[in-house]
Write a protein that holds these residues in place. Structure first.
Motif, PDB file in Angstrom:
ATOM      1  N   HIS A   7      31.826 109.913  85.963  1.00  0.00           N
ATOM      2  CA  HIS A   7      33.069 110.658  85.749  1.00  0.00           C
ATOM      3  C   HIS A   7      33.803 110.902  87.061  1.00  0.00           C
ATOM      4  O   HIS A   7      35.033 110.796  87.120  1.00  0.00           O
ATOM      5  CB  HIS A   7      32.758 111.995  85.063  1.00  0.00           C
ATOM      6  CG  HIS A   7      33.982 112.833  84.815  1.00  0.00           C
ATOM      7  ND1 HIS A   7      34.896 112.540  83.826  1.00  0.00           N
ATOM      8  CD2 HIS A   7      34.453 113.942  85.455  1.00  0.00           C
ATOM      9  CE1 HIS A   7      35.870 113.439  83.848  1.00  0.00           C
ATOM     10  NE2 HIS A   7      35.627 114.290  84.825  1.00  0.00           N
ATOM     11  N   HIS A   9      33.896 109.039  89.578  1.00  0.00           N
ATOM     12  CA  HIS A   9      34.441 107.795  90.129  1.00  0.00           C
ATOM     13  C   HIS A   9      35.133 106.943  89.066  1.00  0.00           C
ATOM     14  O   HIS A   9      35.265 105.733  89.233  1.00  0.00           O
ATOM     15  CB  HIS A   9      33.305 106.980  90.764  1.00  0.00           C
ATOM     16  CG  HIS A   9      32.549 107.700  91.827  1.00  0.00           C
ATOM     17  ND1 HIS A   9      33.119 108.091  93.014  1.00  0.00           N
ATOM     18  CD2 HIS A   9      31.257 108.118  91.880  1.00  0.00           C
ATOM     19  CE1 HIS A   9      32.212 108.706  93.760  1.00  0.00           C
ATOM     20  NE2 HIS A   9      31.083 108.736  93.094  1.00  0.00           N
ATOM     21  N   LYS A  10      35.595 107.571  87.989  1.00  0.00           N
ATOM     22  CA  LYS A  10      36.112 106.785  86.866  1.00  0.00           C
ATOM     23  C   LYS A  10      37.349 105.970  87.238  1.00  0.00           C
ATOM     24  O   LYS A  10      37.511 104.839  86.761  1.00  0.00           O
ATOM     25  CB  LYS A  10      36.409 107.682  85.659  1.00  0.00           C
ATOM     26  CG  LYS A  10      37.503 108.725  85.872  1.00  0.00           C
ATOM     27  CD  LYS A  10      37.679 109.577  84.610  1.00  0.00           C
ATOM     28  CE  LYS A  10      38.781 110.615  84.789  1.00  0.00           C
ATOM     29  NZ  LYS A  10      38.936 111.467  83.583  1.00  0.00           N
ATOM     30  N   TRP A  11      38.234 106.515  88.103  1.00  0.00           N
ATOM     31  CA  TRP A  11      39.430 105.753  88.466  1.00  0.00           C
ATOM     32  C   TRP A  11      39.080 104.578  89.378  1.00  0.00           C
ATOM     33  O   TRP A  11      39.656 103.491  89.253  1.00  0.00           O
ATOM     34  CB  TRP A  11      40.471 106.655  89.124  1.00  0.00           C
ATOM     35  CG  TRP A  11      41.232 107.441  88.112  1.00  0.00           C
ATOM     36  CD1 TRP A  11      41.071 108.755  87.793  1.00  0.00           C
ATOM     37  CD2 TRP A  11      42.259 106.943  87.245  1.00  0.00           C
ATOM     38  NE1 TRP A  11      41.931 109.120  86.788  1.00  0.00           N
ATOM     39  CE2 TRP A  11      42.688 108.029  86.430  1.00  0.00           C
ATOM     40  CE3 TRP A  11      42.863 105.708  87.075  1.00  0.00           C
ATOM     41  CZ2 TRP A  11      43.681 107.899  85.474  1.00  0.00           C
ATOM     42  CZ3 TRP A  11      43.868 105.572  86.113  1.00  0.00           C
ATOM     43  CH2 TRP A  11      44.251 106.650  85.327  1.00  0.00           C
ATOM     44  N   PHE A  14      37.776 102.020  87.128  1.00  0.00           N
ATOM     45  CA  PHE A  14      38.861 101.454  86.324  1.00  0.00           C
ATOM     46  C   PHE A  14      39.608 100.380  87.116  1.00  0.00           C
ATOM     47  O   PHE A  14      39.881  99.289  86.601  1.00  0.00           O
ATOM     48  CB  PHE A  14      39.818 102.570  85.897  1.00  0.00           C
ATOM     49  CG  PHE A  14      41.031 102.084  85.151  1.00  0.00           C
ATOM     50  CD1 PHE A  14      40.918 101.556  83.875  1.00  0.00           C
ATOM     51  CD2 PHE A  14      42.295 102.150  85.735  1.00  0.00           C
ATOM     52  CE1 PHE A  14      42.037 101.102  83.184  1.00  0.00           C
ATOM     53  CE2 PHE A  14      43.411 101.704  85.058  1.00  0.00           C
ATOM     54  CZ  PHE A  14      43.279 101.177  83.777  1.00  0.00           C
ATOM     55  N   TYR A  15      39.911 100.675  88.369  1.00  0.00           N
ATOM     56  CA  TYR A  15      40.629  99.690  89.194  1.00  0.00           C
ATOM     57  C   TYR A  15      39.735  98.474  89.484  1.00  0.00           C
ATOM     58  O   TYR A  15      40.226  97.340  89.536  1.00  0.00           O
ATOM     59  CB  TYR A  15      41.085 100.334  90.500  1.00  0.00           C
ATOM     60  CG  TYR A  15      42.136 101.410  90.307  1.00  0.00           C
ATOM     61  CD1 TYR A  15      43.225 101.191  89.473  1.00  0.00           C
ATOM     62  CD2 TYR A  15      42.031 102.656  90.935  1.00  0.00           C
ATOM     63  CE1 TYR A  15      44.190 102.178  89.272  1.00  0.00           C
ATOM     64  CE2 TYR A  15      42.988 103.637  90.744  1.00  0.00           C
ATOM     65  CZ  TYR A  15      44.060 103.402  89.909  1.00  0.00           C
ATOM     66  OH  TYR A  15      45.014 104.373  89.715  1.00  0.00           O
ATOM     67  N   SER A 199      49.519  94.563  85.152  1.00  0.00           N
ATOM     68  CA  SER A 199      48.776  95.687  85.741  1.00  0.00           C
ATOM     69  C   SER A 199      49.011  95.835  87.243  1.00  0.00           C
ATOM     70  O   SER A 199      48.734  96.908  87.805  1.00  0.00           O
ATOM     71  CB  SER A 199      47.273  95.508  85.495  1.00  0.00           C
ATOM     72  OG  SER A 199      46.990  95.391  84.122  1.00  0.00           O
ATOM     73  N   LYS A 225      44.785 107.651  95.227  1.00  0.00           N
ATOM     74  CA  LYS A 225      44.830 107.047  93.893  1.00  0.00           C
ATOM     75  C   LYS A 225      43.444 106.632  93.428  1.00  0.00           C
ATOM     76  O   LYS A 225      43.072 106.843  92.268  1.00  0.00           O
ATOM     77  CB  LYS A 225      45.771 105.839  93.918  1.00  0.00           C
ATOM     78  CG  LYS A 225      46.273 105.378  92.552  1.00  0.00           C
ATOM     79  CD  LYS A 225      47.358 104.343  92.712  1.00  0.00           C
ATOM     80  CE  LYS A 225      47.930 103.947  91.348  1.00  0.00           C
ATOM     81  NZ  LYS A 225      49.034 102.946  91.495  1.00  0.00           N
ATOM     82  N   ILE A 226      42.680 106.044  94.330  1.00  0.00           N
ATOM     83  CA  ILE A 226      41.331 105.586  93.986  1.00  0.00           C
ATOM     84  C   ILE A 226      40.417 106.757  93.656  1.00  0.00           C
ATOM     85  O   ILE A 226      39.589 106.692  92.746  1.00  0.00           O
ATOM     86  CB  ILE A 226      40.739 104.761  95.147  1.00  0.00           C
ATOM     87  CG1 ILE A 226      41.520 103.446  95.312  1.00  0.00           C
ATOM     88  CG2 ILE A 226      39.260 104.480  94.935  1.00  0.00           C
ATOM     89  CD1 ILE A 226      41.229 102.726  96.612  1.00  0.00           C
ATOM     90  N   HIS A 227      40.567 107.869  94.403  1.00  0.00           N
ATOM     91  CA  HIS A 227      39.694 109.040  94.233  1.00  0.00           C
ATOM     92  C   HIS A 227      40.357 110.139  93.401  1.00  0.00           C
ATOM     93  O   HIS A 227      40.014 111.310  93.542  1.00  0.00           O
ATOM     94  CB  HIS A 227      39.306 109.597  95.609  1.00  0.00           C
ATOM     95  CG  HIS A 227      38.463 108.674  96.418  1.00  0.00           C
ATOM     96  ND1 HIS A 227      37.091 108.595  96.306  1.00  0.00           N
ATOM     97  CD2 HIS A 227      38.788 107.742  97.366  1.00  0.00           C
ATOM     98  CE1 HIS A 227      36.611 107.694  97.136  1.00  0.00           C
ATOM     99  NE2 HIS A 227      37.614 107.156  97.793  1.00  0.00           N
ATOM    100  N   LYS A 228      41.277 109.745  92.534  1.00  0.00           N
ATOM    101  CA  LYS A 228      42.028 110.726  91.743  1.00  0.00           C
ATOM    102  C   LYS A 228      41.117 111.604  90.890  1.00  0.00           C
ATOM    103  O   LYS A 228      41.445 112.752  90.586  1.00  0.00           O
ATOM    104  CB  LYS A 228      43.045 109.990  90.869  1.00  0.00           C
ATOM    105  CG  LYS A 228      44.045 110.866  90.171  1.00  0.00           C
ATOM    106  CD  LYS A 228      45.280 110.107  89.711  1.00  0.00           C
ATOM    107  CE  LYS A 228      44.960 108.807  89.015  1.00  0.00           C
ATOM    108  NZ  LYS A 228      46.183 108.144  88.491  1.00  0.00           N
ATOM    109  N   SER A 229      39.975 111.081  90.474  1.00  0.00           N
ATOM    110  CA  SER A 229      39.077 111.846  89.601  1.00  0.00           C
ATOM    111  C   SER A 229      38.033 112.648  90.389  1.00  0.00           C
ATOM    112  O   SER A 229      37.196 113.321  89.791  1.00  0.00           O
ATOM    113  CB  SER A 229      38.363 110.904  88.630  1.00  0.00           C
ATOM    114  OG  SER A 229      37.744 109.835  89.313  1.00  0.00           O
TER     115      SER A 229
END
Length: 508
Positions: A7, A9-11, A14-15, A199, A225-229
C-alpha cells in the motif's frame, strides 16, 4: 509476512506496471504467432503445397519468421541506448510504440508475401527490444529498494499475462475459415502500444535521468509523484542522494568505457553476471515451447493443441504470480537450484518418451504433462528472476552499458534457440528427443546459478556495487557485513568514508 508494504508503494508499483507494456507486447507476440502457425487459413496463404496437394509451412519459413523478430529486438536494444541517454525513458517508450504499431499494420495488410511478414516482424522486434532495455532500467530507477526485486519480476508476470491473453485470442479465432482467423490476432497487437502512448502523459520521467540533465525541480516533482502513496514523504533527502550519485557518475565518466568492461576485473565480473543471467534464462530451450508450442502439440498427435497452449499459459501466470508475491521471501539460490534441477529431469523424461517409434495417446499426454513441469519450474524461478538479477548486477558507472549487453545477450540466445529448434526437431528428425539437447544446455544454467547467483534481496544498489568491489563470493552475499554500516539514508556518506579509510560515519 512478505516483508513488503504494497500500500505504501502502490503508485510506484502502478508506474512500474505501466512501463511493462514492452513485456505485454513481447509475450502476446510470442503466443499469437505460435498459434497462427497452426491455423489452416494461415497455412493456405503462406504454405507450400506438397505432392498430395496439401499446403504446409516449410521448415525454413517457420524458422525464419519465428526467429527474425529477435534480430529486430537485438537491434532495438542497441538503438535504445542513445535515445535513453539524450531524450529519456519516455521518449524510448514512444519510439518503441510507433515501431510495434507499424509492424502490426504491415503484417495485417500483407497478403501472402513472406518478405512483408518478415519486415513486419523486424519492426515489431525493434519496438520490443527498445521496450525491454528501457523498462528494466526504468523500474530499477523508480522502484524503492523495498519493492525493487518484486517490481523487476513483474516484467515476467506481465509477459505471462499477455501470453495467456494471446493464447485465448488464437483459440477463439482458429475456428474461423477466412484470413480473419490470423489477421485479428495480428491487429490486436497494435492495441498494446496504443495504450502505452495514451499513458505516457501521466507517466513520470525517471528522476535519475532528470538529475543527470540538471532538471532538479522536475526530478523532485517526479519523486513526489512516485511516492504519492507514502505518508509525509519529503523528496529532499532523495534529491540530495541523486545529486551525489550524478556527481560521482560524472567524475567516473572518463573510466566508463566499453573497454573497461573487459579490462577492469570488477566491471568484467558484473558483465558476466548480468549477461549470464539472461543467457542462463534462455539457453535451456524454454523458447521452444513459446515459439512452436502449438505446432509441437500437433506433431505428437494432440487433438486440441490450442487448449494445451491455453492451459500452459494459465499455469505460467499462476507460477509467476506466486513467484512475484514471494519475491522477498524465498531465497534466490535455493529457488533457482531446485527449479533448474526440475527442468533438467523433465527434459530427460521428455527425451526418453521421444525415443519411441510411435507415440500413443498416453505417451503424448505424458510429454505434455512434463512440458507443464518445465513451464512451471521456469516461471517460478529463472523466468521472473533473471531480469531482476541482470538489473541489480548492472551496478555502478557502466550500468547502461552492462544492461544493454545483457539484453543483447538475451535476444541473441533466444534467436539461436528459435532458429535452430525447427531444424533439430524436423530436419534432424529428433522430435521430442530434443529434450535430451535441452537437458544438456540446462546444465549450463545450473552452473551459472551455482557460481554466479547471490542473495541481493534488501540490498541497495550501492551495497551491491560494494559487494563487487570487495570481491565477495556470491555464497556470502546474504550474510556479508560491511566495515562501515550502510543505510538508505547515508549511503553516500558511507561510501566516502570507505574510500577515505574511515571506520565511522559521524554525519550519519
Amino acid at each position: 509476512m512478505l516483508n513488503i508494504n504494497f500500500h505504501e508503494h502502490k503508485w510506484a508499483l502502478f508506474y512500474c506496471a505501466i512501463s511493462t507494456c514492452g513485456a505485454l507486447c513481447y509475450g502476446y507476440d510470442q503466443i499469437y504467432y505460435t498459434g497462427i502457425q497452426g491455423m489452416t487459413p494461415f497455412i493456405d496463404v503462406y504454405g507450400t503445397k506438397n505432392s498430395s496437394g496439401t499446403a504446409a509451412l516449410t521448415t525454413s519459413f517457420l524458422s525464419l519468421t519465428a526467429s527474425i523478430i529477435y534480430v529486430g529486438e537485438l537491434l532495438g536494444a542497441l538503438l535504445a541506448a542513445p535515445i535513453n541517454d539524450h531524450l529519456g525513458r519516455k521518449a524510448v517508450f514512444l519510439c518503441a510504440s510507433l515501431c510495434i504499431i507499424a509492424g502490426a499494420v504491415v503484417q495485417v495488410a500483407d497478403n501472402g508475401s513472406e518478405g512483408l511478414i518478415i519486415l513486419g516482424r523486424i519492426l515489431i522486434g525493434l519496438g520490443i527490444g527498445q521496450f525491454t532495455v528501457t523498462c528494466v532500467l526504468y523500474i530499477g530507477e523508480i522502484a524503492p529498494k523495498a519493492i525493487r526485486g518484486p517490481a523487476l519480476m513483474t516484467f515476467q508476470l506481465m509477459q505471462s499475462c499477455s501470453q495467456l491473453v494471446g493464447s485465448g485470442v488464437t483459440q477463439g479465432t482458429e475456428s474461423l475459415k477466412s484470413t480473419a482467423a490470423f489477421r485479428i490476432p495480428m491487429g490486436l497487437l497494435a492495441l498494446l502500444p496504443l495504450l502505452m502512448m495514451a499513458s505516457l502523459p501521466f507517466l513520470p520521467e525517471s528522476p535519475v535521468w532528470l538529475m543527470r540533465k540538471g532538471r532538479i525541480e522536475q526530478a523532485e516533482r517526479s519523486l513526489q509523484k512516485i511516492h504519492k502513496s507514502t505518508k509525509n514523504y519529503e523528496a529532499t533527502m532523495d534529491i540530495h542522494i541523486l545529486e551525489e550519485e550524478v556527481a560521482k557518475e560524472k567524475e567516473a565518466e572518463a573510466t566508463s568505457t566499453w573497454v573497461s568492461l573487459i579490462r577492469d576485473p570488477i566491471e568484467r565480473r558484473k558483465l558476466i553476471f548480468a549477461c549470464g543471467a539472461m543467457i542462463a534464462q534462455q539457453i535451456n530451450g524454454i523458447q521452444f515451447f513459446y515459439s512452436y508450442g502449438v505446432v509441437f502439440a500437433q506433431s505428437i498427435g494432440i487433438s486440441q493443441p490450442f487448449t494445451i497452449s491455453l492451459i500452459t499459459n494459465v499455469l505460467q501466470v499462476v507460477a509467476v504470480a506466486v513467484s512475484v508475491a514471494l519475491g522477498n521471501k524465498v531465497p534466490r539460490r535455493i529457488n533457482l537450484l531446485v527449479t533448474t534441477v526440475m527442468m533438467f529431469f523433465a527434459f530427460i523424461i521428455i527425451g526418453g518418451f521421444g525415443t519411441r517409434k510411435e507415440l500413443t495417446t498416453g505417451f503424448s499426454t505424458a510429454i505434455v504433462v512434463f512440458s507443464y513441469i518445465v513451464i512451471v519450474a521456469f516461471n517460478f524461478g529463472l523466468g521472473p528472476l533473471a531480469f531482476a538479477m541482470a538489473s541489480e548486477c548492472s551496478a555502478g558507472r557502466n550500468r547502461n552499458k552492462i544492461m544493454s549487453c545483457a539484453i543483447v545477450s538475451f535476444f541473441l540466445t533466444v534467436w539461436v534457440i528459435a532458429f535452430t529448434s525447427p531444424y533439430l526437431y524436423y530436419s534432424a528428425n529428433l522430435g521430442p528427443m530434443l529434450g535430451f539437447v535441452y537437458a544438456g544446455s540446462t546444465c549450463i544454467t545450473l552452473l551459472y546459478v551455482w557460481f554466479c547467483v547471490g542473495e541481493t534481496t534488501g540490498r541497495s544498489n550501492l551495497e551491491i556495487e560494494i559487494l563487487f568491489q570487495e570481491k565477495v563470493p556470491v555464497r556470502q552475499w546474504k550474510t556479508h557485513t560491511f566495515a562501515v554500516p550502510i543505510t538508505s539514508v547515508c549511503e553516500d556518506e558511507a561510501k566516502i568514508a570507505m574510500e577515505s579509510g574511515l571506520t565511522e560515519v559521524e554525519h550519519c
